[in-house]
Design a protein around this motif. Structure first.
Motif, PDB file in Angstrom:
ATOM      1  N   GLY A  23      -8.884  -4.865   9.756  1.00 17.08           N
ATOM      2  CA  GLY A  23      -8.176  -5.892  10.105  1.00 17.08           C
ATOM      3  C   GLY A  23      -7.722  -6.554   8.738  1.00 17.08           C
ATOM      4  O   GLY A  23      -7.050  -7.847   8.999  1.00 17.08           O
ATOM      5  N   ARG A  24      -7.809  -6.145   7.649  1.00 16.62           N
ATOM      6  CA  ARG A  24      -7.536  -6.802   6.280  1.00 16.62           C
ATOM      7  C   ARG A  24      -6.546  -5.754   5.822  1.00 16.62           C
ATOM      8  O   ARG A  24      -6.371  -4.640   5.666  1.00 16.62           O
ATOM      9  N   LEU A  25      -5.328  -6.139   5.150  1.00 16.88           N
ATOM     10  CA  LEU A  25      -4.637  -5.505   4.317  1.00 16.88           C
ATOM     11  C   LEU A  25      -4.967  -5.143   3.002  1.00 16.88           C
ATOM     12  O   LEU A  25      -5.610  -6.111   2.251  1.00 16.88           O
ATOM     13  N   TRP A  26      -4.563  -4.193   2.425  1.00 22.37           N
ATOM     14  CA  TRP A  26      -4.908  -3.710   1.190  1.00 22.37           C
ATOM     15  C   TRP A  26      -3.743  -2.942   0.349  1.00 22.37           C
ATOM     16  O   TRP A  26      -3.183  -2.056   1.227  1.00 22.37           O
ATOM     17  N   ARG A  27      -3.514  -3.344  -0.690  1.00 22.16           N
ATOM     18  CA  ARG A  27      -2.161  -2.777  -1.258  1.00 22.16           C
ATOM     19  C   ARG A  27      -2.202  -1.181  -1.553  1.00 22.16           C
ATOM     20  O   ARG A  27      -3.522  -0.770  -1.941  1.00 22.16           O
ATOM     21  N   ALA A  28      -1.501  -0.620  -1.105  1.00 22.37           N
ATOM     22  CA  ALA A  28      -1.247   0.894  -1.333  1.00 22.37           C
ATOM     23  C   ALA A  28      -0.747   0.941  -2.665  1.00 22.37           C
ATOM     24  O   ALA A  28      -0.217   0.351  -3.532  1.00 22.37           O
ATOM     25  N   SER A  29      -1.186   2.304  -3.339  1.00 24.39           N
ATOM     26  CA  SER A  29      -0.703   2.826  -4.458  1.00 24.39           C
ATOM     27  C   SER A  29       0.963   2.794  -4.645  1.00 24.39           C
ATOM     28  O   SER A  29       1.508   3.000  -3.590  1.00 24.39           O
ATOM     29  N   ASN A  30       1.482   2.493  -5.527  1.00 27.50           N
ATOM     30  CA  ASN A  30       2.804   2.803  -6.087  1.00 27.50           C
ATOM     31  C   ASN A  30       3.230   4.029  -5.673  1.00 27.50           C
ATOM     32  O   ASN A  30       2.975   5.189  -6.317  1.00 27.50           O
ATOM     33  N   PRO A  31       4.147   4.284  -4.550  1.00 30.06           N
ATOM     34  CA  PRO A  31       4.597   5.528  -4.280  1.00 30.06           C
ATOM     35  C   PRO A  31       5.701   6.019  -5.084  1.00 30.06           C
ATOM     36  O   PRO A  31       6.108   7.269  -4.985  1.00 30.06           O
ATOM     37  N   PHE A  32       6.156   5.378  -6.064  1.00 30.37           N
ATOM     38  CA  PHE A  32       7.003   5.961  -7.117  1.00 30.37           C
ATOM     39  C   PHE A  32       6.338   6.554  -8.499  1.00 30.37           C
ATOM     40  O   PHE A  32       7.322   6.879  -9.295  1.00 30.37           O
ATOM     41  N   LEU A  33       5.025   6.505  -8.095  1.00 26.93           N
ATOM     42  CA  LEU A  33       4.371   7.080  -9.441  1.00 26.93           C
ATOM     43  C   LEU A  33       4.417   8.801  -9.193  1.00 26.93           C
ATOM     44  O   LEU A  33       4.409   9.216  -8.075  1.00 26.93           O
ATOM     45  N   ASP A  70     -10.447  -2.169 -12.790  1.00 24.51           N
ATOM     46  CA  ASP A  70      -9.163  -3.098 -12.564  1.00 24.51           C
ATOM     47  C   ASP A  70      -7.984  -2.642 -13.570  1.00 24.51           C
ATOM     48  O   ASP A  70      -7.077  -2.634 -12.769  1.00 24.51           O
ATOM     49  N   THR A  71      -8.494  -2.139 -14.497  1.00 25.46           N
ATOM     50  CA  THR A  71      -6.979  -1.464 -15.122  1.00 25.46           C
ATOM     51  C   THR A  71      -6.571  -0.206 -14.664  1.00 25.46           C
ATOM     52  O   THR A  71      -5.241  -0.332 -14.484  1.00 25.46           O
ATOM     53  N   ALA A  72      -7.242   0.416 -14.059  1.00 28.87           N
ATOM     54  CA  ALA A  72      -6.843   1.658 -13.412  1.00 28.87           C
ATOM     55  C   ALA A  72      -6.011   1.419 -11.796  1.00 28.87           C
ATOM     56  O   ALA A  72      -4.982   1.627 -11.843  1.00 28.87           O
ATOM     57  N   LYS A  73      -6.751   0.297 -11.267  1.00 24.54           N
ATOM     58  CA  LYS A  73      -5.993  -0.345 -10.133  1.00 24.54           C
ATOM     59  C   LYS A  73      -4.559  -1.034 -10.303  1.00 24.54           C
ATOM     60  O   LYS A  73      -3.739  -0.892  -9.471  1.00 24.54           O
ATOM     61  N   VAL A  74      -4.734  -1.692 -11.533  1.00 25.05           N
ATOM     62  CA  VAL A  74      -3.427  -2.271 -11.867  1.00 25.05           C
ATOM     63  C   VAL A  74      -2.285  -1.215 -12.066  1.00 25.05           C
ATOM     64  O   VAL A  74      -1.150  -1.362 -11.686  1.00 25.05           O
ATOM     65  N   ALA A  75      -2.814  -0.423 -12.919  1.00 23.59           N
ATOM     66  CA  ALA A  75      -1.781   0.933 -13.232  1.00 23.59           C
ATOM     67  C   ALA A  75      -1.408   1.665 -12.092  1.00 23.59           C
ATOM     68  O   ALA A  75      -0.298   2.072 -11.982  1.00 23.59           O
ATOM     69  N   LEU A  76      -2.229   1.990 -10.881  1.00 24.53           N
ATOM     70  CA  LEU A  76      -1.872   2.546  -9.654  1.00 24.53           C
ATOM     71  C   LEU A  76      -0.929   1.547  -8.817  1.00 24.53           C
ATOM     72  O   LEU A  76      -0.422   1.775  -7.827  1.00 24.53           O
ATOM     73  N   GLY A  77      -0.713   0.234  -9.254  1.00 21.98           N
ATOM     74  CA  GLY A  77      -0.131  -0.702  -8.456  1.00 21.98           C
ATOM     75  C   GLY A  77      -0.801  -1.403  -7.044  1.00 21.98           C
ATOM     76  O   GLY A  77      -0.323  -2.271  -6.419  1.00 21.98           O
ATOM     77  N   GLU A  78      -2.159  -1.023  -7.340  1.00 23.85           N
ATOM     78  CA  GLU A  78      -2.863  -1.694  -6.119  1.00 23.85           C
ATOM     79  C   GLU A  78      -3.483  -3.236  -6.314  1.00 23.85           C
ATOM     80  O   GLU A  78      -3.658  -3.844  -5.389  1.00 23.85           O
ATOM     81  N   ARG A  79      -3.266  -3.607  -7.466  1.00 27.23           N
ATOM     82  CA  ARG A  79      -3.653  -5.024  -8.022  1.00 27.23           C
ATOM     83  C   ARG A  79      -2.623  -5.147  -9.146  1.00 27.23           C
ATOM     84  O   ARG A  79      -1.649  -4.492  -9.486  1.00 27.23           O
TER      85      ARG A  79
END
Length: 110
Positions: A23-33, A70-79
């Motif tokens: 029931g919670r939204l989680w940001r998906a990775s950037n599909p443009f990578l 955190d660095t990896a998740k930011v690079a993936l676009g999830e944060r």
């Protein structure tokens, strides 16, 4: 959607920005990578997550490993900054029923 993605077993919002877990939204990775970049970043993320587990009991090592996660998740676009550019707000980690995706989710979760 990449079938190897861990989020592929969860429903994705129609715009592809989020997937829903309990029931919670989680940001998906950037599909443009591109695939090579995404694979590299996912490897970094998995390595950092292993480092968090291995550092248990050592606060400094845990903090350093979490920083790598955190660095990896930011690079993936999830944060961090959103990867879309239409100025729509970010609903990451919010309950889907309290967002504009509520009607969509109620339609698929019955």
């Amino acid at each position: 959607m990449n079938e190897q993605s861990p989020s592929s077993k969860y429903p994705h919002t129609p715009d592809g920005r989020y997937f829903v877990v309990r029931g919670r939204l989680w940001r998906a990775s950037n599909p443009f990578l591109d695939e090579q970049t995404k694979r590299h970043l996912v490897k970094q993320l998995m390595s950092a997550r292993r480092a968090v587990r291995q550092a248990e009991g050592d606060p400094d090592r845990v903090a350093a490993a979490r920083s790598r996660v955190d660095t990896a998740k930011v690079a993936l676009g999830e944060r961090g900054p959103v990867w879309w550019n239409d100025e729509e707000p970010d609903f990451n980690r919010q309950l889907v029923r309290k967002t504009p995706y509520a009607a969509w989710f109620s339609g698929i979760s019955k």
